[in-house]
Design a protein around this motif. Structure first.
Motif, mmCIF file in Angstrom:
data_model
loop_
_atom_site.group_PDB
_atom_site.id
_atom_site.type_symbol
_atom_site.label_atom_id
_atom_site.label_comp_id
_atom_site.label_asym_id
_atom_site.label_seq_id
_atom_site.Cartn_x
_atom_site.Cartn_y
_atom_site.Cartn_z
ATOM 1 N N UNK A 144 -5.836 8.942 -1.082
ATOM 2 C CA UNK A 144 -6.189 8.142 0.109
ATOM 3 C C UNK A 144 -7.528 7.429 -0.091
ATOM 4 N N UNK A 145 -8.471 8.123 -0.725
ATOM 5 C CA UNK A 145 -9.775 7.497 -0.970
ATOM 6 C C UNK A 145 -9.629 6.299 -1.902
ATOM 7 N N UNK A 170 2.290 1.688 -3.463
ATOM 8 C CA UNK A 170 1.244 2.160 -4.367
ATOM 9 C C UNK A 170 0.967 3.642 -4.120
ATOM 10 N N UNK A 171 0.962 3.995 -2.850
ATOM 11 C CA UNK A 171 0.738 5.394 -2.479
ATOM 12 C C UNK A 171 1.852 6.274 -3.047
ATOM 13 N N UNK A 172 3.076 5.789 -2.937
ATOM 14 C CA UNK A 172 4.209 6.565 -3.466
ATOM 15 C C UNK A 172 4.116 6.701 -4.976
ATOM 16 N N UNK A 173 3.696 5.618 -5.629
ATOM 17 C CA UNK A 173 3.568 5.681 -7.090
ATOM 18 C C UNK A 173 2.520 6.718 -7.489
ATOM 19 N N UNK A 224 0.827 -1.209 0.000
ATOM 20 C CA UNK A 224 0.000 0.000 0.000
ATOM 21 C C UNK A 224 0.857 1.252 0.000
ATOM 22 N N UNK A 225 1.957 1.185 0.764
ATOM 23 C CA UNK A 225 2.840 2.352 0.819
ATOM 24 C C UNK A 225 3.478 2.587 -0.540
#
Lengths: 199, 115
Positions: free
Chosen positions: B35-36, A28-31, A25-26
């Motif tokens: 975030x959503x 993916x968040x960074x991407x 998840x981290x």
């Protein structure tokens, strides 16, 4: 004497699973963080509206995470832009349908509706680049990009700005590599003409 | 080596600059959107982890119940010992003198004039 119960290593497995998921998840968040601004500008250039662009980027993020989040990270960029491209095409299609209904309602000339250049945002209208940079060059580039047909603009932005190779751009645009080259060639020619005219 | 015309570098720079000066409201909305987009994924994974944990607990409970219903070997040994002890008690009882018979015996001896 107490009977011995069989032990199953559940806790470490769950812990590892949660840890791997958290890392994924981290990542993916960074991407998403790394592409969101460029995605916003692409959507803004295509739609001519910041609010529409934000909605389109959010939709693209949802679609990408849902369908391609589990794919290898190396494939994420073309797949994300593929989703965004799909959302932009849908947006244009809806807009064309709405335009047709509006034209029928207002008895407008149909020839203008089929002309992609005529449908492009007004070049004299201050675009997002102008608001952000405020320079003459930025305004000219913004107007020229706004005038390009959607496919040519995407080919230019993905190849030149995002730096995707021909194969990845073809994946993102759901077309052949030959089509990407054709769209890019035409986009470069049109932009060069527009920029030279301005100079 | 650049495969694109030289002027595209300037275009690229202008586009890059345009992304660096986005206003705070736009950045905040992008952040919220990100975030959503990631939230359902975390929730789904959490649900899967919870379901896995619940299944594991049920499995352990079932194993425990199955194990408890089976008579442990130690209990079986004690029961066998218990049965043997009863047998010994019965044998010991058979050898004990009956007090009534003893009294009758000594009464008979007395009648016969003693031992």
């Amino acid at each position: 004497m107490a009977a011995t119960m069989p032990t199953i290593p559940i806790a470490p497995a769950l812990r590892n699973s949660v840890r791997v998921e958290s890392v994924a998840n981290r990542t993916l968040d960074e991407f998403l963080k790394s592409v969101e601004r460029r995605a916003l500008r692409m959507a803004e250039l295509a739609s001519g509206s910041r609010d529409e662009a934000l909605d389109l980027v959010q939709d693209a993020m949802f679609g990408f995470v849902r369908h391609y989040g589990s794919k290898p990270a190396a494939d994420w960029a073309p797949l994300f832009y593929r989703v965004l491209d799909s959302r932009l095409n849908d947006w244009h299609r809806r807009r064309q349908v709405r335009g047709r209904w509006l034209a029928a309602w207002l008895h407008r000339d149909d020839e203008d509706e089929s002309d992609a250049i005529a449908q492009a945002p007004d070049a004299n209208e201050p675009g997002p680049l102008l608001r952000l940079a405020g320079s003459d060059a930025a305004r000219t580039l913004d107007a020229a990009l706004g005038k390009l047909p959607q496919r040519q603009r995407q080919a230019f932005l993905l190849r030149v700005w995002e730096g995707l190779d021909v194969a990845a751009t073809a994946t993102a645009m759901r077309c052949s590599e030959g089509s990407v080259k054709t769209h890019l060639f035409r986009a470069l020619a049109a932009l060069r003409r527009a920029l030279e005219d301005h100079a | 080596m650049n495969e694109h015309p030289q002027w595209t570098q300037a275009a690229k720079r202008l586009l890059d600059e345009s992304t660096e000066s986005l206003d705070a409201a736009t950045l905040s909305r992008l952040n919220s959107a990100r975030h959503a987009a990631l939230a359902p994924r975390s929730q789904a994974r959490g649900a899967i982890a919870f379901a896995g944990l619940a299944s594991a607990c049920l499995l352990l409970l079932a194993l425990g119940m199955h194990h408890a219903r089976r008579e442990p070997a130690a209990v079986r040994d004690i029961a066998a010992l218990d049965e043997g002890a009863d047998f010994l008690v019965e044998d010991a009882g058979a050898d004990e003198d009956d007090p009534v018979a003893e009294l009758a015996f000594f009464a008979g001896v007395d009648e016969d004039g003693g031992l």
